[in-house]
Design a protein around this motif. Structure first.
Motif, PDB file in Angstrom:
ATOM      1  N   MET A 215       0.664  -1.234   0.101  1.00 41.97           N
ATOM      2  CA  MET A 215      -0.073  -0.034  -0.112  1.00 41.97           C
ATOM      3  C   MET A 215       0.844   1.372   0.076  1.00 41.97           C
ATOM      4  O   MET A 215       1.847   1.176   0.415  1.00 41.97           O
ATOM      5  CB  MET A 215      -0.686   0.014   1.014  1.00 41.97           C
ATOM      6  CG  MET A 215      -1.995  -0.925   1.015  1.00 41.97           C
ATOM      7  SD  MET A 215      -3.519  -0.461   2.021  1.00 41.97           S
ATOM      8  CE  MET A 215      -2.784  -0.556   3.522  1.00 41.97           C
ATOM      9  N   SER A 216       0.494   2.357  -0.475  1.00 42.49           N
ATOM     10  CA  SER A 216       1.260   3.521  -0.629  1.00 42.49           C
ATOM     11  C   SER A 216       0.379   4.755  -0.528  1.00 42.49           C
ATOM     12  O   SER A 216      -0.736   4.632  -0.281  1.00 42.49           O
ATOM     13  CB  SER A 216       1.817   3.421  -2.291  1.00 42.49           C
ATOM     14  OG  SER A 216       0.690   3.727  -3.042  1.00 42.49           O
ATOM     15  N   TYR A 217       1.091   6.017  -0.679  1.00 38.70           N
ATOM     16  CA  TYR A 217       0.448   6.902  -0.690  1.00 38.70           C
ATOM     17  C   TYR A 217      -0.888   7.123  -1.815  1.00 38.70           C
ATOM     18  O   TYR A 217      -1.842   7.930  -1.376  1.00 38.70           O
ATOM     19  CB  TYR A 217       1.336   8.208  -1.032  1.00 38.70           C
ATOM     20  CG  TYR A 217       0.902   9.708  -0.763  1.00 38.70           C
ATOM     21  CD1 TYR A 217       0.422  10.165   0.520  1.00 38.70           C
ATOM     22  CD2 TYR A 217       0.689  10.457  -1.771  1.00 38.70           C
ATOM     23  CE1 TYR A 217      -0.147  11.145   0.559  1.00 38.70           C
ATOM     24  CE2 TYR A 217       0.230  11.721  -1.667  1.00 38.70           C
ATOM     25  CZ  TYR A 217      -0.291  12.209  -0.350  1.00 38.70           C
ATOM     26  OH  TYR A 217      -0.745  13.707  -0.280  1.00 38.70           O
ATOM     27  N   GLN A 218      -0.654   6.647  -2.844  1.00 46.55           N
ATOM     28  CA  GLN A 218      -1.663   6.581  -3.853  1.00 46.55           C
ATOM     29  C   GLN A 218      -3.099   5.946  -3.487  1.00 46.55           C
ATOM     30  O   GLN A 218      -4.227   6.314  -3.736  1.00 46.55           O
ATOM     31  CB  GLN A 218      -1.249   5.667  -5.190  1.00 46.55           C
ATOM     32  CG  GLN A 218      -0.204   6.298  -5.973  1.00 46.55           C
ATOM     33  CD  GLN A 218      -0.737   7.952  -6.442  1.00 46.55           C
ATOM     34  OE1 GLN A 218      -1.787   8.164  -6.988  1.00 46.55           O
ATOM     35  NE2 GLN A 218       0.307   9.086  -6.209  1.00 46.55           N
ATOM     36  N   ASP A 219      -2.868   4.810  -2.498  1.00 42.51           N
ATOM     37  CA  ASP A 219      -4.171   4.124  -1.961  1.00 42.51           C
ATOM     38  C   ASP A 219      -4.807   5.349  -1.138  1.00 42.51           C
ATOM     39  O   ASP A 219      -6.170   5.486  -1.172  1.00 42.51           O
ATOM     40  CB  ASP A 219      -3.805   3.069  -1.214  1.00 42.51           C
ATOM     41  CG  ASP A 219      -3.268   2.020  -2.225  1.00 42.51           C
ATOM     42  OD1 ASP A 219      -3.795   1.692  -3.167  1.00 42.51           O
ATOM     43  OD2 ASP A 219      -2.219   1.362  -1.719  1.00 42.51           O
TER      44      ASP A 219
ATOM     45  N   LEU B 172      -5.452   3.505   5.799  1.00 39.66           N
ATOM     46  CA  LEU B 172      -4.558   4.108   4.894  1.00 39.66           C
ATOM     47  C   LEU B 172      -3.767   5.197   5.105  1.00 39.66           C
ATOM     48  O   LEU B 172      -2.521   5.257   4.455  1.00 39.66           O
ATOM     49  CB  LEU B 172      -5.457   4.623   4.078  1.00 39.66           C
ATOM     50  CG  LEU B 172      -6.486   3.397   3.148  1.00 39.66           C
ATOM     51  CD1 LEU B 172      -7.585   3.939   2.253  1.00 39.66           C
ATOM     52  CD2 LEU B 172      -5.436   2.582   2.002  1.00 39.66           C
ATOM     53  N   LEU B 173      -3.927   5.918   6.026  1.00 31.45           N
ATOM     54  CA  LEU B 173      -2.924   6.954   6.571  1.00 31.45           C
ATOM     55  C   LEU B 173      -1.785   6.271   7.251  1.00 31.45           C
ATOM     56  O   LEU B 173      -0.799   6.777   7.161  1.00 31.45           O
ATOM     57  CB  LEU B 173      -3.793   7.949   7.562  1.00 31.45           C
ATOM     58  CG  LEU B 173      -4.524   9.219   7.216  1.00 31.45           C
ATOM     59  CD1 LEU B 173      -5.251   9.746   8.316  1.00 31.45           C
ATOM     60  CD2 LEU B 173      -3.637  10.119   6.585  1.00 31.45           C
ATOM     61  N   ASP B 174      -2.120   5.417   8.116  1.00 28.90           N
ATOM     62  CA  ASP B 174      -0.975   4.683   8.694  1.00 28.90           C
ATOM     63  C   ASP B 174       0.047   4.188   7.728  1.00 28.90           C
ATOM     64  O   ASP B 174       1.382   4.342   7.691  1.00 28.90           O
ATOM     65  CB  ASP B 174      -1.096   3.562   9.729  1.00 28.90           C
ATOM     66  CG  ASP B 174      -1.898   4.157  10.883  1.00 28.90           C
ATOM     67  OD1 ASP B 174      -1.763   5.528  11.126  1.00 28.90           O
ATOM     68  OD2 ASP B 174      -2.924   3.435  11.479  1.00 28.90           O
ATOM     69  N   ALA B 175      -0.413   3.554   6.577  1.00 31.24           N
ATOM     70  CA  ALA B 175       0.249   2.802   5.748  1.00 31.24           C
ATOM     71  C   ALA B 175       1.194   3.645   4.819  1.00 31.24           C
ATOM     72  O   ALA B 175       2.349   3.527   4.403  1.00 31.24           O
ATOM     73  CB  ALA B 175      -0.548   2.077   4.760  1.00 31.24           C
ATOM     74  N   ALA B 176       0.271   5.052   4.361  1.00 27.62           N
ATOM     75  CA  ALA B 176       1.034   5.929   3.599  1.00 27.62           C
ATOM     76  C   ALA B 176       1.943   6.820   4.608  1.00 27.62           C
ATOM     77  O   ALA B 176       3.065   7.173   3.899  1.00 27.62           O
ATOM     78  CB  ALA B 176      -0.082   7.028   3.357  1.00 27.62           C
ATOM     79  N   ASP B 177       1.974   6.876   5.690  1.00 25.55           N
ATOM     80  CA  ASP B 177       2.920   7.375   6.837  1.00 25.55           C
ATOM     81  C   ASP B 177       4.028   6.630   6.549  1.00 25.55           C
ATOM     82  O   ASP B 177       5.217   7.257   6.355  1.00 25.55           O
ATOM     83  CB  ASP B 177       2.180   7.447   7.796  1.00 25.55           C
ATOM     84  CG  ASP B 177       2.557   8.609   9.008  1.00 25.55           C
ATOM     85  OD1 ASP B 177       3.456   9.540   8.522  1.00 25.55           O
ATOM     86  OD2 ASP B 177       2.033   8.772  10.058  1.00 25.55           O
TER      87      ASP B 177
ATOM     88  N   ALA C 209       4.973   4.429   4.189  1.00 24.59           N
ATOM     89  CA  ALA C 209       5.576   4.692   2.694  1.00 24.59           C
ATOM     90  C   ALA C 209       6.262   6.042   2.464  1.00 24.59           C
ATOM     91  O   ALA C 209       7.160   6.222   1.602  1.00 24.59           O
ATOM     92  CB  ALA C 209       4.542   4.469   1.839  1.00 24.59           C
ATOM     93  N   THR C 210       5.986   6.898   3.164  1.00 20.89           N
ATOM     94  CA  THR C 210       6.672   8.359   3.080  1.00 20.89           C
ATOM     95  C   THR C 210       7.458   8.750   4.108  1.00 20.89           C
ATOM     96  O   THR C 210       7.977   9.841   4.022  1.00 20.89           O
ATOM     97  CB  THR C 210       5.470   9.187   2.465  1.00 20.89           C
ATOM     98  OG1 THR C 210       4.702   9.487   3.774  1.00 20.89           O
ATOM     99  CG2 THR C 210       4.523   9.083   1.583  1.00 20.89           C
ATOM    100  N   ALA C 211       7.719   7.979   4.916  1.00 26.13           N
ATOM    101  CA  ALA C 211       8.290   8.443   6.214  1.00 26.13           C
ATOM    102  C   ALA C 211       9.916   9.057   5.809  1.00 26.13           C
ATOM    103  O   ALA C 211      10.341   9.875   6.554  1.00 26.13           O
ATOM    104  CB  ALA C 211       8.740   7.392   7.310  1.00 26.13           C
ATOM    105  N   HIS C 212      10.446   8.565   4.530  1.00 22.98           N
ATOM    106  CA  HIS C 212      11.809   8.921   4.098  1.00 22.98           C
ATOM    107  C   HIS C 212      11.845  10.360   3.722  1.00 22.98           C
ATOM    108  O   HIS C 212      12.700  11.180   3.487  1.00 22.98           O
ATOM    109  CB  HIS C 212      12.466   7.903   3.434  1.00 22.98           C
ATOM    110  CG  HIS C 212      11.394   7.956   2.178  1.00 22.98           C
ATOM    111  ND1 HIS C 212      10.064   7.372   2.007  1.00 22.98           N
ATOM    112  CD2 HIS C 212      11.862   8.526   0.842  1.00 22.98           C
ATOM    113  CE1 HIS C 212       9.879   7.326   0.904  1.00 22.98           C
ATOM    114  NE2 HIS C 212      10.517   8.015   0.021  1.00 22.98           N
ATOM    115  N   LEU C 213      10.615  10.962   3.463  1.00 26.55           N
ATOM    116  CA  LEU C 213      10.339  12.351   2.723  1.00 26.55           C
ATOM    117  C   LEU C 213      10.579  13.344   3.697  1.00 26.55           C
ATOM    118  O   LEU C 213      10.421  13.356   4.893  1.00 26.55           O
ATOM    119  CB  LEU C 213       9.297  12.394   1.886  1.00 26.55           C
ATOM    120  CG  LEU C 213       8.874  11.245   0.888  1.00 26.55           C
ATOM    121  CD1 LEU C 213       7.280  11.599   0.462  1.00 26.55           C
ATOM    122  CD2 LEU C 213       9.966  11.630  -0.319  1.00 26.55           C
ATOM    123  N   PRO C 214      11.237  14.579   3.354  1.00 21.88           N
ATOM    124  CA  PRO C 214      11.052  15.975   4.087  1.00 21.88           C
ATOM    125  C   PRO C 214       9.856  16.140   4.796  1.00 21.88           C
ATOM    126  O   PRO C 214       8.736  16.082   4.021  1.00 21.88           O
ATOM    127  CB  PRO C 214      11.814  16.789   3.256  1.00 21.88           C
ATOM    128  CG  PRO C 214      11.759  16.501   1.850  1.00 21.88           C
ATOM    129  CD  PRO C 214      11.690  14.997   1.895  1.00 21.88           C
TER     130      PRO C 214
END
Ligand code: ZN
Length: 510
Positions: free
Chosen positions: A1-5, A62-67, A69-74
């Motif tokens: 799952m990703s930010y897209q979902d 979905l928020l937790d999963a996106a979190d 998946a994007t934790a490495h971003l600024p």
């Protein structure tokens, strides 16, 4: 799952909210009067559906999963900001009891009807019990949201995150001391001629010119439309369908001219949001359950005020466009040259009615309302004492006696709809417009030349780059710091008003 979902889920919530906005637009432009009761229910239902979707476990998952998946971003990456804003919206909704929401919605319908009647009869006592309950519910809402220094802070934070009673007080003190001497000097000077503004201006021709103005400053009519209404507004259903409305009183030309420029300014903001944000969390205000790309009410108002006042009421603007106006109204404007017209649409006259106020007196109307709202919220002012407090403040600030409550405390619709805390955003918009305009002037070589030539693309391009495209990604003050190097600062606004009115009236502030 990703930010897209997550985006897919939030896109569906945005769809519900934009559908509700279409119903709102229709109710204020096309709907026959009897449609009002059921339309209110339809909009309330969609709002409940959107809130339920937002609060559902599926959204949190979905928020937790996106979190993850994007934790490495600024921290200020669009994805991280979208997640943070969605979470903040959910947290806000969790704090507000549904019984309170329900009672507020119920009261809104009856209070508005009571206000319309009370205003017509200039009978504050008829509206007082409704306003007392509105204030009590607003206080409950503030307590539910949470506050530390003042209960009013919680309510201001909904339309204008980051602003507080204390920060507004400091801002207003500075504006008051900056504008009051100017207003005194201008009020003592000779008033310009304005009689021709009240001639008979046929509606069809006004509409034709309003469209011309909107198009001239950059409104894309393939992604928008202009319709007549009683109370003008802008509303967007994604950046590709951003609509405006205006009103055409036959005997007061400025209403349609500057009303249209104002709403077009709002529309340019929404039409300029990054297409990648469409239907997403950076084009949806989850806290207020509203599909909108602008970051705060004040930021939105800065765009409408910038085009209405800094561009639309300038000498350059009428030097260029007055000819096209007079071609449409040769008899009404016979013997009036562009300079006379420019002076007329910038005339200053303290008045009782906020929506008719000029640039120099407008903020006094706002400061009065904000002061009263904060006192109602913390209990230092009782609703029954409101007319007296109002009339005293109008006398103090504008030197006028209020003859009746219809032209005093009952004039605005806001309090009957339960909205307490939004008035400040008008003045914030004025301040922010001047600050952005001053920065654009510094950064864009030749900006004034392009405005003199009627080329609005450089200014619009600068606003697109610095404000519009970002949607809700940056906070209002982050936007301001990025664009001007400073957070909200009243000095460019005071400088602008001082330069403008000392020149127009040939006076020195006293
Ligand atoms: Zn506005």
């Amino acid at each position: 799952m990703s930010y897209q979902d997550l985006l897919q889920r939030l896109g569906a919530i945005n769809d519900v909210l934009t559908s509700s906005s279409v119903l709102v637009w229709d109710s204020r432009t096309m709907m026959p009067p009897r449609g009002v009761a059921v339309r209110g229910q339809q909009i309330a239902t969609l709002s409940t559906v959107a809130a339920e979707m937002l609060m559902a476990d599926e959204t949190s998952r979905l928020l937790d999963a996106a979190d993850r998946a994007t934790a490495h971003l600024p921290d200020d990456a669009a994805e991280r900001r979208g997640i943070a804003q969605t979470r903040a919206g959910i947290a806000l909704h969790r704090r507000i009891p549904s019984a309170l929401r329900h009672r507020q919605a119920e009261l809104r319908a009856t209070a508005q009807a009571a206000w319309i009647e009370a205003r017509a009869k200039s009978d504050f006592a008829g509206f007082q019990p409704y306003l007392e309950e509105s204030v009590a519910l607003a206080r409950q809402l503030a307590d539910a949201i949470g506050w530390s220094a003042a209960p009013y802070d919680a309510l201001i934070g909904l339309p204008e995150p980051g602003e507080t009673t204390a920060s507004l007080r400091a801002l207003f003190t500075r504006i008051r001391e900056g504008i009051a001497p100017l207003l005194r000097a201008v009020s003592a000077a000779k008033a310009p001629r304005t009689d021709f503004l009240q001639a008979d201006y046929p509606v069809a021709l006004q509409h034709d010119f309003a469209l011309h103005l909107a198009r001239t400053i950059g409104y894309d009519l393939d992604r928008g439309r202009l319709d007549p209404t009683v109370h003008p507004f802008e509303i967007s259903f994604t950046r590709d369908d951003v609509r405006i409305t205006t009103r055409y009183p036959r005997n007061f030309l400025p209403a349609s001219l500057f009303g249209t420029l104002h709403e077009t300014g709002h529309a340019l903001y929404e039409q300029g949001v990054d297409p990648a944000y469409s239907r997403g969390p950076l084009a949806t205000d989850f806290g207020n359950l509203y599909a909108v790309g602008g970051v705060s009410f004040g930021a939105h108002e800065s765009q409408s005020r910038l085009w209405e006042n800094h561009v639309g009421r300038s000498r350059d603007f009428w030097a260029l466009h007055y000819g096209a106006l007079r071609d449409r109204f040769p008899e009404q404007l016979a013997g009036v040259d562009d300079e006379t017209f420019h002076r007329a649409v910038n005339s200053v006259r303290p008045g009782l009615i906020r929506v008719e106020a000029d640039e120099l007196t407008y903020d006094f109307h706002i400061m009065l309302r904000v002061e009263i709202e904060s006192q109602l919220l913390d209990g230092t002012l009782k609703v029954k004492d409101l007319p007296t407090a109002w009339n005293e403040a109008i006398k103090r600030d504008l030197g006028l006696d209020v003859p009746d409550d219809r032209r005093g405390v009952l004039q605005d619709i806001h309090w009957s709809t339960g909205y307490i805390g939004t008035f400040c955003t008008y003045t914030i918009g004025n301040v922010m417009a001047a600050q952005l305009m001053a920065s654009a002037r510094q950064q864009l070589v030749g900006l004034d030349r392009s405005l003199t030539d009627g080329d609005y693309a450089p200014l619009l391009g600068w606003l697109r780059d610095n404000v519009h495209q970002h949607g809700r990604r940056f906070s209002r003050n982050e936007l301001l710091v990025r664009a001007s190097g400073r957070s909200l600062d009243p000095e460019p606004y005071i400088d602008y008003l001082t330069a403008k009115y000392t020149a127009l009236y040939g006076v020195v502030p006293t």
